[in-house]
Motif scaffolding. Structure first.
Motif, PDB file in Angstrom:
ATOM      1  N   GLU A  22      15.003  -0.446  -5.295  1.00  0.00           N
ATOM      2  CA  GLU A  22      14.109  -1.536  -5.691  1.00  0.00           C
ATOM      3  C   GLU A  22      14.882  -2.663  -6.352  1.00  0.00           C
ATOM      4  O   GLU A  22      15.971  -2.449  -6.892  1.00  0.00           O
ATOM      5  CB  GLU A  22      13.058  -1.029  -6.681  1.00  0.00           C
ATOM      6  CG  GLU A  22      11.718  -0.671  -6.054  1.00  0.00           C
ATOM      7  CD  GLU A  22      10.899  -1.884  -5.649  1.00  0.00           C
ATOM      8  OE1 GLU A  22      11.330  -3.023  -5.925  1.00  0.00           O
ATOM      9  OE2 GLU A  22       9.834  -1.687  -5.058  1.00  0.00           O
ATOM     10  N   ASP A  23      14.304  -3.861  -6.304  1.00  0.00           N
ATOM     11  CA  ASP A  23      14.889  -4.988  -7.026  1.00  0.00           C
ATOM     12  C   ASP A  23      13.997  -5.473  -8.151  1.00  0.00           C
ATOM     13  O   ASP A  23      14.469  -6.150  -9.066  1.00  0.00           O
ATOM     14  CB  ASP A  23      15.158  -6.155  -6.069  1.00  0.00           C
ATOM     15  CG  ASP A  23      13.869  -6.761  -5.536  1.00  0.00           C
ATOM     16  OD1 ASP A  23      13.542  -7.900  -5.919  1.00  0.00           O
ATOM     17  OD2 ASP A  23      13.194  -6.092  -4.745  1.00  0.00           O
ATOM     18  N   SER A  24      12.709  -5.134  -8.130  1.00  0.00           N
ATOM     19  CA  SER A  24      11.757  -5.721  -9.075  1.00  0.00           C
ATOM     20  C   SER A  24      11.340  -4.746 -10.166  1.00  0.00           C
ATOM     21  O   SER A  24      11.387  -3.523 -10.007  1.00  0.00           O
ATOM     22  CB  SER A  24      10.503  -6.206  -8.332  1.00  0.00           C
ATOM     23  OG  SER A  24       9.717  -5.101  -7.919  1.00  0.00           O
ATOM     24  N   GLU A  25      10.890  -5.303 -11.270  1.00  0.00           N
ATOM     25  CA  GLU A  25      10.387  -4.486 -12.375  1.00  0.00           C
ATOM     26  C   GLU A  25       9.124  -3.739 -11.979  1.00  0.00           C
ATOM     27  O   GLU A  25       8.942  -2.581 -12.359  1.00  0.00           O
ATOM     28  CB  GLU A  25      10.124  -5.381 -13.589  1.00  0.00           C
ATOM     29  CG  GLU A  25      11.380  -5.960 -14.198  1.00  0.00           C
ATOM     30  CD  GLU A  25      11.131  -6.945 -15.313  1.00  0.00           C
ATOM     31  OE1 GLU A  25      12.051  -7.190 -16.107  1.00  0.00           O
ATOM     32  OE2 GLU A  25      10.000  -7.485 -15.386  1.00  0.00           O
ATOM     33  N   ALA A  26       8.257  -4.390 -11.202  1.00  0.00           N
ATOM     34  CA  ALA A  26       7.043  -3.718 -10.748  1.00  0.00           C
ATOM     35  C   ALA A  26       7.383  -2.516  -9.877  1.00  0.00           C
ATOM     36  O   ALA A  26       6.733  -1.469  -9.955  1.00  0.00           O
ATOM     37  CB  ALA A  26       6.158  -4.700  -9.974  1.00  0.00           C
ATOM     38  N   GLY A  27       8.416  -2.650  -9.040  1.00  0.00           N
ATOM     39  CA  GLY A  27       8.839  -1.547  -8.187  1.00  0.00           C
ATOM     40  C   GLY A  27       9.459  -0.410  -8.985  1.00  0.00           C
ATOM     41  O   GLY A  27       9.224   0.770  -8.701  1.00  0.00           O
ATOM     42  N   ILE A  28      10.268  -0.757  -9.988  1.00  0.00           N
ATOM     43  CA  ILE A  28      10.851   0.260 -10.868  1.00  0.00           C
ATOM     44  C   ILE A  28       9.746   1.039 -11.560  1.00  0.00           C
ATOM     45  O   ILE A  28       9.762   2.272 -11.603  1.00  0.00           O
ATOM     46  CB  ILE A  28      11.773  -0.394 -11.918  1.00  0.00           C
ATOM     47  CG1 ILE A  28      13.015  -0.996 -11.256  1.00  0.00           C
ATOM     48  CG2 ILE A  28      12.176   0.619 -12.987  1.00  0.00           C
ATOM     49  CD1 ILE A  28      13.843  -1.869 -12.199  1.00  0.00           C
ATOM     50  N   GLU A  29       8.781   0.326 -12.102  1.00  0.00           N
ATOM     51  CA  GLU A  29       7.678   0.965 -12.811  1.00  0.00           C
ATOM     52  C   GLU A  29       6.878   1.879 -11.887  1.00  0.00           C
ATOM     53  O   GLU A  29       6.488   2.987 -12.268  1.00  0.00           O
ATOM     54  CB  GLU A  29       6.759  -0.099 -13.422  1.00  0.00           C
ATOM     55  CG  GLU A  29       5.585   0.450 -14.201  1.00  0.00           C
ATOM     56  CD  GLU A  29       5.986   1.159 -15.488  1.00  0.00           C
ATOM     57  OE1 GLU A  29       5.183   1.976 -15.973  1.00  0.00           O
ATOM     58  OE2 GLU A  29       7.104   0.912 -15.991  1.00  0.00           O
ATOM     59  N   ALA A  30       6.645   1.424 -10.657  1.00  0.00           N
ATOM     60  CA  ALA A  30       5.888   2.227  -9.695  1.00  0.00           C
ATOM     61  C   ALA A  30       6.614   3.536  -9.386  1.00  0.00           C
ATOM     62  O   ALA A  30       6.000   4.612  -9.346  1.00  0.00           O
ATOM     63  CB  ALA A  30       5.661   1.428  -8.414  1.00  0.00           C
ATOM     64  N   ALA A  31       7.916   3.457  -9.142  1.00  0.00           N
ATOM     65  CA  ALA A  31       8.688   4.662  -8.858  1.00  0.00           C
ATOM     66  C   ALA A  31       8.691   5.598 -10.062  1.00  0.00           C
ATOM     67  O   ALA A  31       8.509   6.814  -9.929  1.00  0.00           O
ATOM     68  CB  ALA A  31      10.114   4.287  -8.469  1.00  0.00           C
TER      69      ALA A  31
END
Length: 216
Positions: free
Chosen positions: A166-175
């Protein structure tokens, strides 16, 4: 060794965030909104359509012509990406290595199915992608973990056998919420500390991922 790698698309596989920012900037300038900045655009990163639109409405008010902006900008983006899909450094080498080692590759992105299929085709990487799941195929967008959990289901692997790129904070949080390991390769925005600690690693490019996977 992990059995599946789950890829975000925009900003991770494809260098499209800069293109998107430039087209929003162009459209808003034409409409007389000259205060659209990279910092405002960065609030959109990783979000689905609803989340992105809310960023604009919160900043410019409910009278903002969101539908017109959305439609025109995405037409312009698609026109640019039809001419050339700018791939991120290291992507082709990583996909080839994963294919050679029989590690499944799944794209999990907030973008629509039509857009994803066209971009992956134009980028000449479809033969290296085992499956994909798109924003219009889930109920909840990132940072909800739904898209990554469904990606694991499609791949037929447990969350412990998959890793997210991931590159985004939203993606990090989702994972993180889904219990998946996540590597961040920042694009336009380096993650804040509260997101950094939720990653298993942060690399400057996809070039570093192979060595990391080898040592798991």
């Amino acid at each position: 060794m992990k059995k599946a790698v789950i890829f975000d698309m925009d900003g991770l596989m494809i260098d499209s965030e800069r293109v998107t920012y430039e087209e929003y900037k162009r459209k808003l300038d034409l409409l007389g909104y000259h205060d659209f900045t990279e910092d405002l655009y960065k609030q959109c990163l990783g979000k689905n359509k609803q989340g992105i639109c809310q960023v604009f409405l919160d900043h410019y008010g409910n009278d903002f012509p969101m539908q017109e902006v959305w439609d025109d900008v995405h037409i312009w983006i698609d026109e640019r990406l039809k001419q050339q899909v700018p791939k991120k450094k290291g992507l082709d080498v990583l996909l080839l290595w994963l294919k050679q080692h029989q590690i499944k590759t799944i794209v999990a992105t907030s973008s629509s199915r039509q857009r994803v299929d066209e971009i992956l085709k134009n980028a000449d990487i479809l033969p290296y992608i085992d499956d994909s799941i798109c924003g219009d195929e889930v109920t909840h967008g990132k940072p909800d973990p739904e898209i990554f959990l469904k990606a694991c289901e499609k791949a037929g692997v447990s969350i412990k056998d998959a890793i997210v790129l991931e590159d985004s904070e939203a993606g990090i949080e989702a994972a993180y919420r889904g219990g998946l390991d996540v590597i961040c390769i920042p694009d336009m925005k380096y993650p804040e500390h509260i997101y950094q600690v939720k990653t298993t690693a942060i690399f400057s490019s996809l070039d570093d991922v192979i060595d990391y996977l080898k040592n798991l």
